[in-house]
Design a protein around this motif. Structure first.
Motif, PDB file in Angstrom:
ATOM      1  N   UNK A 114       0.838  -1.206   0.000  1.00 28.02           N
ATOM      2  CA  UNK A 114       0.000   0.000   0.000  1.00 28.02           C
ATOM      3  C   UNK A 114       0.872   1.255   0.000  1.00 28.02           C
ATOM      4  N   UNK A 115       2.002   1.177   0.702  1.00 26.27           N
ATOM      5  CA  UNK A 115       2.925   2.322   0.743  1.00 26.27           C
ATOM      6  C   UNK A 115       3.466   2.614  -0.643  1.00 26.27           C
ATOM      7  N   UNK A 116       3.863   1.519  -1.352  1.00 27.73           N
ATOM      8  CA  UNK A 116       4.405   1.680  -2.720  1.00 27.73           C
ATOM      9  C   UNK A 116       3.333   2.304  -3.617  1.00 27.73           C
ATOM     10  N   UNK A 117       2.104   1.778  -3.514  1.00 26.00           N
ATOM     11  CA  UNK A 117       1.006   2.304  -4.349  1.00 26.00           C
ATOM     12  C   UNK A 117       0.767   3.783  -4.043  1.00 26.00           C
ATOM     13  N   UNK A 118       0.833   4.103  -2.713  1.00 29.16           N
ATOM     14  CA  UNK A 118       0.591   5.505  -2.320  1.00 29.16           C
ATOM     15  C   UNK A 118       1.672   6.418  -2.896  1.00 29.16           C
ATOM     16  N   UNK A 119       2.926   5.961  -2.830  1.00 28.91           N
ATOM     17  CA  UNK A 119       4.036   6.768  -3.367  1.00 28.91           C
ATOM     18  C   UNK A 119       3.858   6.967  -4.880  1.00 28.91           C
ATOM     19  N   UNK A 120       3.525   5.814  -5.585  1.00 24.41           N
ATOM     20  CA  UNK A 120       3.395   5.901  -7.044  1.00 24.41           C
ATOM     21  C   UNK A 120       2.196   6.755  -7.462  1.00 24.41           C
ATOM     22  N   UNK A 121       1.141   6.793  -6.590  1.00 21.34           N
ATOM     23  CA  UNK A 121      -0.079   7.503  -7.009  1.00 21.34           C
ATOM     24  C   UNK A 121      -0.025   9.009  -6.704  1.00 21.34           C
ATOM     25  N   UNK A 122       0.988   9.460  -5.939  1.00 20.78           N
ATOM     26  CA  UNK A 122       0.999  10.861  -5.495  1.00 20.78           C
ATOM     27  C   UNK A 122       1.014  11.840  -6.680  1.00 20.78           C
ATOM     28  N   UNK A 123       1.859  11.573  -7.699  1.00 27.44           N
ATOM     29  CA  UNK A 123       1.916  12.528  -8.821  1.00 27.44           C
ATOM     30  C   UNK A 123       0.638  12.475  -9.659  1.00 27.44           C
ATOM     31  N   UNK A 124       0.009  11.256  -9.760  1.00 23.99           N
ATOM     32  CA  UNK A 124      -1.248  11.157 -10.515  1.00 23.99           C
ATOM     33  C   UNK A 124      -2.322  12.030  -9.865  1.00 23.99           C
ATOM     34  N   UNK A 125      -2.345  12.065  -8.522  1.00 23.92           N
ATOM     35  CA  UNK A 125      -3.321  12.898  -7.812  1.00 23.92           C
ATOM     36  C   UNK A 125      -2.987  14.380  -8.059  1.00 23.92           C
ATOM     37  N   UNK A 126      -1.654  14.602  -7.961  1.00 26.32           N
ATOM     38  CA  UNK A 126      -1.201  15.990  -8.128  1.00 26.32           C
ATOM     39  C   UNK A 126      -1.631  16.543  -9.494  1.00 26.32           C
ATOM     40  N   UNK A 127      -1.509  15.690 -10.544  1.00 25.37           N
ATOM     41  CA  UNK A 127      -1.880  16.158 -11.900  1.00 25.37           C
ATOM     42  C   UNK A 127      -3.325  15.820 -12.259  1.00 25.37           C
ATOM     43  N   UNK A 128      -4.046  15.329 -11.264  1.00 24.58           N
ATOM     44  CA  UNK A 128      -5.466  14.967 -11.469  1.00 24.58           C
ATOM     45  C   UNK A 128      -5.631  13.958 -12.616  1.00 24.58           C
ATOM     46  N   UNK A 129      -4.654  13.003 -12.643  1.00 33.04           N
ATOM     47  CA  UNK A 129      -4.610  12.033 -13.751  1.00 33.04           C
ATOM     48  C   UNK A 129      -5.203  10.695 -13.268  1.00 33.04           C
ATOM     49  N   UNK A 153      -6.553   8.351 -14.937  1.00 29.14           N
ATOM     50  CA  UNK A 153      -6.201   7.203 -15.787  1.00 29.14           C
ATOM     51  C   UNK A 153      -4.919   6.523 -15.271  1.00 29.14           C
ATOM     52  N   UNK A 154      -3.896   7.326 -14.975  1.00 30.61           N
ATOM     53  CA  UNK A 154      -2.612   6.763 -14.470  1.00 30.61           C
ATOM     54  C   UNK A 154      -2.848   6.076 -13.113  1.00 30.61           C
ATOM     55  N   UNK A 155      -3.629   6.771 -12.253  1.00 30.41           N
ATOM     56  CA  UNK A 155      -3.919   6.168 -10.929  1.00 30.41           C
ATOM     57  C   UNK A 155      -4.598   4.811 -11.087  1.00 30.41           C
ATOM     58  N   UNK A 156      -5.490   4.717 -12.059  1.00 31.57           N
ATOM     59  CA  UNK A 156      -6.191   3.449 -12.273  1.00 31.57           C
ATOM     60  C   UNK A 156      -5.227   2.375 -12.802  1.00 31.57           C
ATOM     61  N   UNK A 157      -4.322   2.821 -13.745  1.00 32.01           N
ATOM     62  CA  UNK A 157      -3.400   1.811 -14.306  1.00 32.01           C
ATOM     63  C   UNK A 157      -2.430   1.302 -13.234  1.00 32.01           C
TER      64      UNK A 157
END
Ligand code: ADP
Length: 442
Positions: A37-52, A54-58
């Motif tokens: 979950x930590x890895x997912x949270x780290x990877x998803x931070x920029x997707x949230x930041x850019x409101x992306x 699609x990337x968060x889902x992938x």
């Protein structure tokens, strides 16, 4: 008992092992999933930041191959709204439990839930939540249970074998010892010893038992020797006293002198009969009791013995039932008379207050069988074999009626030496003593 203990110990150990193992498995799973979950949270931070979204889902979709036991995953944004979601079975409808808003992980019966904040420059911008399937744990539980059953069966089989071996080497020897002790106490035969080469405690116990038997035998021998010597030594002066008393009885006419002499004579006769019994016992023990056999009519002997006993009895009638039609036996006449006299006098002695004793006789299978029936106190079941042992008197008899416990022992030896048997049977009231003698054969 042993099998039960082994099984109990095994169940306790196995339960502790399984519980510990499952706990370890759950702790490891939780740690791995929190890291994921930590890895997912780290990877998803920029997707949230850019409101992306699609990337968060992938990012979440990668779980399909990377972590197949994740059933559902959700990424929420800073306001708590779902930003991206993933379901292993592709379903769209699912909700994460509300506890995840406050907890980072918790277990339900079938699932593990974990959540991690998504941080951007130390600020919480969202959250990743995972629902993990624990059916693998069920599988582990089942396989452990199967293993437990198999091991339990093996343990039971093993402990049965061990118990059998122990039973063979320990219990069997102990049982043999206790049954021998029981026999010794019932038959009063101290010649019984046991062979056992064991070096263990039971071997020691058996050796102590054997030593004890030898000691008792030694004491018995000394006692027999003493009885033999003492009765011999007593016999000579007693014969002299009896001779003088007989003489006095013949020449003395004045009363009360004659009465005193006769009383003394009667007591000397009692003493003489006791000494005779003691000598007989001593001769039986040393194997020196001699028989002088002759052919005679047993009917006549029975009638003579009854007549002699009837003369001295003031209390009982001795009734004869059945005759042997002049049957002949080859035996020591005096010794058989001794047996008849002894059984008849016991029948009267042990039936105080009664007035009848029946002597019956019959021929059966080439044997004479004589039965002496009384209506007295009888002999308790447990003591029926013991009364034929020397010095044995029934427990409740010791005080009330005097005796030495020698007569039946002598009778048994005499009858056995003639190839016959002697035994007792209980009656409704009193008892019957039997003996058998082989008929004379041409
Ligand atoms: P004694 O009569 O001198 O004691 P015996 O050897 O003749 O010795 O008898 C052994 C024991 O058996 C007696 O002490 C008595 O307890 C028991 N006994 C023998 N005959 C009878 C009987 N007819 N009825 C009951 N008990 C008997």
């Amino acid at each position: 008992m042993q099998v039960f203990t082994s099984v109990l110990v095994f169940i306790v150990f196995f339960t502790v092992y399984v519980v510990t193992d499952l706990k370890t498995y759950k702790a490891r799973k939780e740690k791995n999933m929190v890291s994921l979950a930590k890895v997912l949270a780290t990877n998803s931070s920029s997707a949230i930041d850019f409101d992306d979204a699609e990337t968060a889902r992938s990012i979440l979709l990668d779980l399909k191959n990377g972590a197949p036991d994740v059933v559902h995953a959700v990424t929420t944004n800073g306001t708590g709204n779902i930003f991206a979601s993933y379901a292993r079975d592709g379903s769209l409808e699912f909700t994460m439990p509300p506890q995840l808003q406050t907890k980072t992980s918790f277990f339900t019966k079938d699932n593990l839930f974990v959540s991690q904040n998504i941080l951007l420059d130390q600020t919480v911008v969202g959250r990743v939540m995972l629902e993990i399937d624990l059916s693998e744990l069920e599988g582990i539980k089942k396989s452990k249970f199967r293993l437990a059953i198999i091991l339990l069966l093996v343990a039971v089989a093993f402990s049965v074998i061990v118990a059998y071996v122990i039973q063979f080497y320990i219990s069997r020897r102990l049982l043999r010892l206790s049954s021998t002790m029981d026999q010794v106490s019932r038959t009063v035969d101290y010649n019984k010893t046991l062979t056992d080469d064991g070096k263990d405690e039971i071997g020691t116990l058996i050796r102590v038992f054997n030593n004890l038997m030898n000691e008792i035998k030694l004491h018995q021998q000394r006692k027999d020797e003493f009885i033999g010597v003492a009765s011999h030594e007593l016999k000579t002066p007693l014969t002299t006293i009896k001779g003088y008393l007989d003489l006095l009885n013949n020449i003395e006419d004045k009363q009360p002198n004659k009465q005193f002499v006769q009383k003394s004579l009667s007591n000397v006769n009692k003493l003489e009969s006791l000494i005779k019994d003691l000598l007989d016992v001593s001769n039986i023990q040393s194997g020196h009791l001699k028989l002088s056999k002759q052919e005679f009519n047993i009917d006549v002997l029975i009638d003579e013995s009854i007549a002699a006993m009837q003369m001295v009895s003031e209390t009982h009638d001795i009734v004869r039932e059945g005759t042997l039609s002049g049957a002949l036996v080859t035996a020591d006449r005096l010794r058989i008379e001794q047996v008849l006299t002894n059984l008849l006098s016991n029948a009267m002695k042990y039936s105080p207050g009664e007035n009848k004793v029946i002597l019956s006789s019959l021929l059966e299978n080439g044997e004479v069988i004589v039965r002496i029936r009384d209506y007295g106190m009888g002999v308790p079941d447990s003591e029926r074999t013991q009364i034929f042992e020397r010095f044995y008197r029934t427990k409740d008899m010791k005080i009330t009626i005097t005796g030495f416990g020698l007569g039946l022992y002598i009778c048994r030896d005499i009858i056995r030496r003639h190839g016959g048997k002697i035994w007792i049977e209980a009656e409704d009231k009193g008892s019957s003593f039997y003996f058998s003698l082989p008929l004379h054969s041409n």
